[in-house]
Design an enzyme around this catalytic site. Structure first.
Site, short mmCIF file in Angstrom:
data_model
loop_
_atom_site.label_atom_id
_atom_site.label_comp_id
_atom_site.label_asym_id
_atom_site.label_seq_id
_atom_site.Cartn_x
_atom_site.Cartn_y
_atom_site.Cartn_z
NE ARG A 313 -3.97 -1.93 2.14
CZ ARG A 313 -3.77 -2.94 2.97
NH1 ARG A 313 -2.76 -2.91 3.81
NH2 ARG A 313 -4.58 -3.97 2.95
CE LYS A 335 -1.29 13.79 -14.56
NZ LYS A 335 -1.62 14.19 -15.93
CD GLU A 377 6.74 17.21 -23.04
OE1 GLU A 377 6.17 18.15 -22.44
OE2 GLU A 377 6.13 16.31 -23.64
CE LYS A 419 4.46 17.85 -14.70
NZ LYS A 419 4.68 16.53 -15.14
CD GLU A 429 -4.75 16.96 -16.07
OE1 GLU A 429 -4.10 15.99 -15.70
OE2 GLU A 429 -5.08 17.16 -17.25
NE ARG A 434 -0.04 17.37 -13.40
CZ ARG A 434 0.50 16.61 -12.46
NH1 ARG A 434 0.08 16.69 -11.22
NH2 ARG A 434 1.44 15.75 -12.76
CG ASN A 438 -2.70 18.20 -21.26
OD1 ASN A 438 -1.74 17.50 -20.95
ND2 ASN A 438 -3.88 18.10 -20.68
CG HIS A 441 0.43 17.00 -24.78
ND1 HIS A 441 1.34 18.04 -24.80
CD2 HIS A 441 1.02 16.00 -24.09
CE1 HIS A 441 2.43 17.67 -24.13
NE2 HIS A 441 2.26 16.44 -23.70
CG HIS A 445 -1.68 12.70 -26.68
ND1 HIS A 445 -2.37 13.13 -25.58
CD2 HIS A 445 -0.45 12.35 -26.24
CE1 HIS A 445 -1.59 13.05 -24.52
NE2 HIS A 445 -0.42 12.58 -24.89
CG HIS A 458 5.53 12.25 -25.73
ND1 HIS A 458 4.16 12.15 -25.90
CD2 HIS A 458 5.71 13.22 -24.79
CE1 HIS A 458 3.55 13.00 -25.09
NE2 HIS A 458 4.48 13.66 -24.40
N1 LIG Z 1 4.28 10.43 -15.38
C1 LIG Z 1 4.23 11.47 -16.17
O1 LIG Z 1 3.78 12.55 -15.78
C2 LIG Z 1 4.75 11.34 -17.58
C3 LIG Z 1 4.91 12.48 -18.37
C4 LIG Z 1 5.44 12.32 -19.63
C5 LIG Z 1 5.79 11.08 -20.11
N2 LIG Z 1 5.61 9.99 -19.31
C6 LIG Z 1 5.99 8.65 -19.77
O2 LIG Z 1 7.39 8.61 -19.98
C7 LIG Z 1 7.69 7.60 -20.92
C8 LIG Z 1 8.69 8.11 -21.91
O3 LIG Z 1 9.87 8.49 -21.21
P1 LIG Z 1 11.29 8.51 -21.92
O4 LIG Z 1 11.17 9.32 -23.15
O5 LIG Z 1 12.29 8.89 -20.91
O6 LIG Z 1 11.45 7.01 -22.41
P2 LIG Z 1 12.33 5.78 -21.88
O7 LIG Z 1 12.23 5.64 -20.43
O8 LIG Z 1 11.91 4.63 -22.72
O9 LIG Z 1 13.80 6.21 -22.27
C9 LIG Z 1 14.14 6.35 -23.61
C10 LIG Z 1 15.36 5.50 -23.97
O10 LIG Z 1 16.51 6.17 -23.49
C11 LIG Z 1 17.31 5.28 -22.72
N3 LIG Z 1 17.95 6.10 -21.71
C12 LIG Z 1 17.37 6.81 -20.71
N4 LIG Z 1 18.29 7.53 -20.09
C13 LIG Z 1 19.48 7.27 -20.67
C14 LIG Z 1 20.80 7.76 -20.48
N5 LIG Z 1 21.08 8.71 -19.59
N6 LIG Z 1 21.79 7.25 -21.25
C15 LIG Z 1 21.50 6.33 -22.21
N7 LIG Z 1 20.28 5.87 -22.47
C16 LIG Z 1 19.28 6.35 -21.70
C17 LIG Z 1 16.36 4.25 -22.20
O11 LIG Z 1 17.04 3.04 -21.96
C18 LIG Z 1 15.38 4.13 -23.37
O12 LIG Z 1 15.89 3.25 -24.31
C19 LIG Z 1 6.36 7.20 -21.56
O13 LIG Z 1 5.98 5.95 -21.09
C20 LIG Z 1 5.41 8.28 -21.09
O14 LIG Z 1 4.08 7.81 -20.97
C21 LIG Z 1 5.10 10.10 -18.06
#
Ligand SMILES: NC(=O)c1ccc[n+]([C@@H]2O[C@H](COP(=O)([O-])OP(=O)(O)OC[C@H]3O[C@@H](n4cnc5c(N)ncnc54)[C@H](O)[C@@H]3O)[C@@H](O)[C@H]2O)c1
Length: 555
Positions: A313, A335, A377, A419, A429, A434, A438, A441, A445, A458
């Site tokens: 939990r 989130k 971003e 942020k 939100e 917040r 978007n 987006h 999206h 993205h």
């Molecule tokens: N929670 C939220 O508020 C929120 C907001 C935006 C996006 N997201 C989520 O985030 C995810 C995308 O995140 P992302 O773009 O970081 O993708 P990711 O975590 O897949 O990382 C992208 C790639 O970069 C590599 N990588 C990361 N850091 C590295 C480093 N320092 N050196 C070498 N390689 C590295 C990873 O291994 C991966 O292959 C999605 O699932 C999305 O839904 C969440």
């Protein structure tokens, strides 16, 4: 709320609750109560007789009464019977009225202590020793109770501790458990040097952004009041690069630290992968006070955060983002989620990390396209809320792209602070602030969906969406053509796409209709009323949307 001056000791028989509990009470100058002793005195017969003549149900009733009475006292250490935690009402009473400390011991230790006590005592053989295989009996009873024991605020493993050391653990556990009752302003100890802070109604989360900050992970966690064991969850590619540094930093300040890696990429953000992490945590006997550290991009952050929010939990959670997107967006705001096979991020929670630590130097190994995507971003934060930051991007684009250390850390820190401010003011939100995040987006999206999440990263899709929303803003008379051009140019300088030639218009419109921002029939568009000034509008004319898509090359 101030913490009640009340400690409940739970745990199996022969874990030292009575002896260490009495001494802990002495050290604190408090009273000591043992609920078993209360029952024996009240009923004038031994517990074994109550079990034998009146039955276990009657004993449990007496136990509940004794616990309720004891919990009404102030400044008291209360030792409970080994099975008291099995009643949900007892657990609820203990958690709401004090700090719960569990004393643990291996079944072999318990059996040895039980036999030693049997040799010293006279009278009938204790029921546990009367079983055909006492060790097996202890094991299976312990297993049944383990989940309830693990919900304590603090667990002390007493096998190799002296009584004095167990007392020390009880007092440490009380200090740690007290934080659960502290008001948010004092909930976290000082966070000197934090770049910014997310402050919600119930949580305070300091965020540290710096070049080389990963080496401070252990120290920052300790400053945030964490100690004991840390489980680092990462992906294979990030763990290979940064795992050792993270673990060394943790171990350097006394954490016991271990790591687990998932395959890199979005498919790891699944319930199945969360299940594998739960298995791993259970195998490592993870407990409520132990921390989970997400080391990696947004995938790892969302997945590990989801596990932290749900395991037992909720266990303390720390974000150590290593991708630009994770630093300025995913790790901040609480989130967390995994994907359902039909819908991204559809199984999740709001769960604030205890701290976020972003080492900007890790971006130097991020694949270049991922880095470029992340800049979208960062630019977005300037475009919607900070005109000065936007101007700084225009001035310093080349140095930023080259990750000039001081500048990159400063600008990423400023973007993170935006942020953090938005997440503080509108955590869930509800106020609309917040929603401004978007920006870009709605089309972004839809573009990702229309290209089956394969054509665009993205940030790339958001860059196209930002240009689309700027064109709509211009057509509605809100934004000057010059401002649209500034945005387009800046995105291009960072290597981001500003159009989506060849993508099917009907696929985009279909995806937009399904988008979660559709409320009733009107889409909530985020528009710009100037650089650094965003607003939400529901009255965007369809003709303007069509014209914007046309301008983006969507046919
Ligand atoms: N929670 C939220 O508020 C929120 C907001 C935006 C996006 N997201 C989520 O985030 C995810 C995308 O995140 P992302 O773009 O970081 O993708 P990711 O975590 O897949 O990382 C992208 C790639 O970069 C590599 N990588 C990361 N850091 C590295 C480093 N320092 N050196 C070498 N390689 C590295 C990873 O291994 C991966 O292959 C999605 O699932 C999305 O839904 C969440």
């Amino acid at each position: 709320m101030t913490a009640p001056q009340r400690i409940f000791l739970v745990g199996f028989s022969f874990t030292g609750k009575t002896e260490a509990g009495r001494l802990a009470a002495q050290r604190l100058g408090w009273a000591f109560v043992d609920t078993d002793h209360m029952i024996v005195a009240r009923e004038s017969k031994p517990i074994a007789d109550i079990f034998a003549h009146d039955g276990e149900a009657r004993f449990r009733e007496l136990e509940r009464q004794a616990l309720t009475e004891a919990a009404a006292r102030e400044r008291v250490v209360i030792s409970t019977g080994g099975g008291a935690v099995m009643d949900a009402r007892n657990r609820q009473l203990m958690r709401s009225s004090g700090v719960v400390v569990c004393l643990e011991a291996q079944p072999e230790t318990i059996l040895a202590r039980l036999r030693a006590s049997e040799r010293r005592a006279s009278g009938p053989v204790r029921p546990l020793l009367a079983a055909p295989d006492p060790l097996q009996q202890i094991r299976s009873l312990k297993e049944q109770r383990q989940a309830s024991y693990a919900a304590a605020d603090w667990t002390a493993h007493t096998d190799n501790l002296t009584t004095g050391e167990v007392v020390g653990e009880i007092l440490r556990g009380y200090e740690a458990g007290k934080r659960r009752f502290a008001p948010p302003a004092t909930a976290t100890p000082a966070h000197d040097g934090a770049t910014c802070v997310v402050r919600t109604a119930t949580e305070v989360c300091p965020i540290y952004v710096g070049w080389g900050a990963l080496d401070d992970l252990g120290r920052r966690m300790r400053d945030a009041g964490l100690s004991g064991t840390a489980y680092v969850i990462s992906d294979e590619s990030v763990l290979a690069r940064y795992g050792e540094r993270a673990l060394a930093s943790l171990r350097g300040v006394g954490f016991t630290a271990d790591s687990m890696a998932v395959p890199p990429g979005e498919p790891s953000k699944s319930l199945e992968m969360a299940g594998r992490i739960y298995d791993w945590l259970v195998a490592h006997r993870a407990e409520r006070g132990h921390a989970i550290v997400a080391l990696g991009g947004g995938v790892v952050g969302d997945l590990a955060g989801f596990v932290a929010a749900t395991f037992l939990r909720g266990v303390p959670f720390v974000q150590a983002p290593t991708s630009l997107l994770a630093m300025v967006d995913a790790s901040v705001g609480g989130k967390v989620a995994v994907n359902h096979r039909e819908a991204k991020n559809s199984i999740g929670a709001f769960y604030q990390p205890r701290l976020v630590l972003a080492d900007v130097s890790t971006l130097s190994t991020l694949p270049p396209r991922e880095l470029t995507s992340g800049w979208a971003e960062v630019i977005k934060h300037g475009a919607i809320l900070d005109a000065a930051l936007f101007a700084l991007f225009e001035e310093k684009a080349d140095a930023l792209k080259a990750l000039e250390p001081r500048l990159a850390a400063e600008i990423i820190g400023r973007s993170v602070a935006i942020k953090a401010r938005v997440a503080s003011e509108d955590e869930k939100e509800t106020t609309g602030l917040r929603t401004l995040l978007n920006y870009g987006h709605t089309i972004g999206h839809a573009l990702e969906a229309a290209t089956s999440y394969e054509g665009y990263l993205h940030g790339e899709a958001i860059a196209v969406g930002m240009v689309g929303a700027a064109i709509i803003s211009q057509r509605m008379g809100l934004l000057t053509p010059d401002a649209v051009e500034r945005l387009r140019k800046l995105l291009q300088r960072f290597g981001l796409p500003v159009a989506a030639p060849g993508v099917s218009r009907s696929a985009i419109l279909h995806a937009m209709a399904l988008d979660k921002k559709v409320e009733g029939k009107a889409i909530k568009w985020v528009v710009l009323e100037g650089i650094g000034r965003a607003a939400v509008r529901r009255d965007v004319p369809e003709a303007d949307v069509m014209a914007a898509l046309q301008a983006l090359g969507v046919r």
